[in-house]
Enzyme design. Structure first.
Site, PDB file in Angstrom:
ATOM      1  CB  CYS A   1       3.578  -2.187  13.637  1.00 32.93           C
ATOM      2  SG  CYS A   1       3.721  -2.018  11.843  1.00 32.93           S
TER       3      CYS A   1
ATOM      4  CB  CYS B   1       0.870   5.844  11.370  1.00 32.51           C
ATOM      5  SG  CYS B   1       1.459   7.397  10.877  1.00 32.51           S
TER       6      CYS B   1
ATOM      7  CB  CYS C   1       7.909  -5.456   8.725  1.00 34.66           C
ATOM      8  SG  CYS C   1       9.351  -4.741   9.546  1.00 34.66           S
TER       9      CYS C   1
ATOM     10  CB  CYS D   1       6.935  -3.066  16.115  1.00 29.57           C
ATOM     11  SG  CYS D   1       8.610  -2.662  15.603  1.00 29.57           S
TER      12      CYS D   1
ATOM     13  CD  GLU E   1      -2.872  -1.365   2.252  1.00 35.27           C
ATOM     14  OE1 GLU E   1      -3.667  -2.314   2.190  1.00 35.27           O
ATOM     15  OE2 GLU E   1      -2.906  -0.524   3.159  1.00 35.27           O
TER      16      GLU E   1
ATOM     17  CB  CYS F   1       3.082   7.302   3.250  1.00 33.13           C
ATOM     18  SG  CYS F   1       3.610   6.154   4.502  1.00 33.13           S
TER      19      CYS F   1
END
Ligand code: SAH
Ligand code: SF4
Length: 365
Positions: A119, A339, A112, A116, A92, A105
């Site tokens: 997230c 975010c 990933c 974390c 995205e 962005c």
């Protein structure tokens, strides 16, 4: 012989390619302009190249960019594109228009590895790194979809490497793409207007300082190592003191620049008066701008965002101590573009999602 994808080469890479096929180096500049400024991807349309050269390019090269699968437009003007990759996964990209500027962005990985806990991308596992054409392709596509500004102004004025993935974990491809962002023959966006956000890969922050002087943002999110390691597992490897020392080295070389410190507001986790005091203490020697990010929820998370009152108190405490602290406006949350909410479609090769589901099933028994 596999064809070279010219969309993923910066100027040095294009020059090396033309040297290899026995052509002059100025061809690199022509190709960069055709691909990135005019968005022409068919060699036949490149009228300042001879017929013979065009034919040679058809045989040895290609210009392949990712495709937009879906476009979502928020009521606040934010746009999100879901981009299909050749491997079947999707990523995205988000465009955030503001007065006088437009920020894109950009994602750097499918998923990933760093996991974390707050997230959405991190909770999905990891599939692969994006190649340079897929990273710069997001800017290419944004320009294509946004079309021309009536006054001829550039619509994407800033880029933040804050989409899916940890950009420093895909170093070479990200640096190649950022060099194209900077190059006047491609996008001409100054280093200052390109910001790379990292969860703290210390040795690569030092390398970035040498290779590519972009603006740096760090995801700090906690002011002590115990808590930071709980929410950002990478902290075990590169604890806060080492991260801040790397930031200090980064700004020393960059002169006049500050580091953006990102701090996600998690209710009851990192938002106390003591947390703010600790943050003030550890940041006192570093030129920073602190960005407090209201936590954006996603399915199956148990975290909550701190209340408005607590965020305001936290911000005030930092400001009273002379730090520059702003609260990031949440944009595009009606299209799940805020975010930490970017998810795409990640076929998880790390089997993290499977392990989590197994653990949950065991707990439920
Ligand atoms: N991997 C990089 C960049 C991508 S994330 C990094 O971690 O810095 C961009 C920013 O969004 C980071 O500061 C990240 O910590 C933050 N973020 C992640 N999940 C979030 C969430 N659910 N709510 C608010 N911010 C989040
Ligand atoms: Fe990866 Fe950044 Fe998400 Fe952490 S916050 S899991 S480093 S994308």
């Amino acid at each position: 012989m596999a064809r070279t994808n010219l969309a993923g080469l910066d100027l040095d890479g294009l020059e090396a390619f033309f040297a290899e096929i026995g052509e002059k180096s100025f061809r690199a500049r022509q190709l960069a302009q055709w691909i990135h400024q005019y968005r022409v991807v068919d060699f036949a349309e490149m009228t300042n190249l001879s017929k013979v050269l065009r034919q040679k390019l058809v045989e040895t090269a290609e210009i392949t960019l990712p495709e937009v699968l879906e476009e979502h437009i928020s009521k606040d003007g934010t746009r999100k594109w879901i981009i299909r990759l050749s491997c079947g996964n999707s990523i995205e990209t988000v465009y955030i228009p503001e007065k006088g500027r437009g920020t894109l962005c950009v994602s750097s990985q499918v998923g990933c590895t760093l996991a974390c806990t707050f997230c959405s991308t991190g909770q999905q596992g990891f599939n692969r790194n994006l190649d340079a054409s897929e990273i710069i392709g997001q800017l290419w596509l944004a320009n294509e979809y946004l079309g021309k500004d009536p006054k001829g102004k550039r619509l994407v004025t800033n880029v933040v490497m804050m989409g899916m993935g940890e950009p420093l974990a895909n170093y070479n491809n990200v640096v190649t793409a950022m060099k194209l962002m900077r190059d006047d023959l491609a996008y001409g966006i100054s280093w200052r207007r390109v910001t790379l956000s990292t969860s703290g890969m210390v040795p690569l922050i030092d390398k970035l300082r040498e290779d590519c002087h972009v603006s740096l943002a760090i995801s700090l999110h906690a002011a002590n190592d115990k808590l930071r390691s709980e929410i950002i597992p990478l902290n075990d490897k590169y604890p806060i003191a080492e991260l801040l020392a790397a930031c200090k080295r980064y700004v020393d070389v960059q002169q006049r620049r500050h580091i953006t410190v990102e701090y996600v507001m998690l209710e009851g986790i990192n938002d106390s008066v003591q947390d703010a005091k600790d943050l003030i203490r550890i940041l006192k020697d570093l030129p920073t701008k602190i960005n407090l990010i209201p936590f954006n929820p996603f399915p199956r998370t148990s975290y909550k965002c701190s209340s408005k009152k607590v965020i305001a108190r936290f911000q005030q405490q930092l400001s009273d101590a002379g730090l520059v602290a702003t609260v990031r406006k949440t944009r595009g949350d009606d299209i799940v573009a805020a975010c930490g909410q970017l998810a795409g479609e990640v076929q998880d090769r790390t089997r993290r999602t499977q392990r989590i589901a197994q653990a949950e099933a065991l707990q439920a028994q």
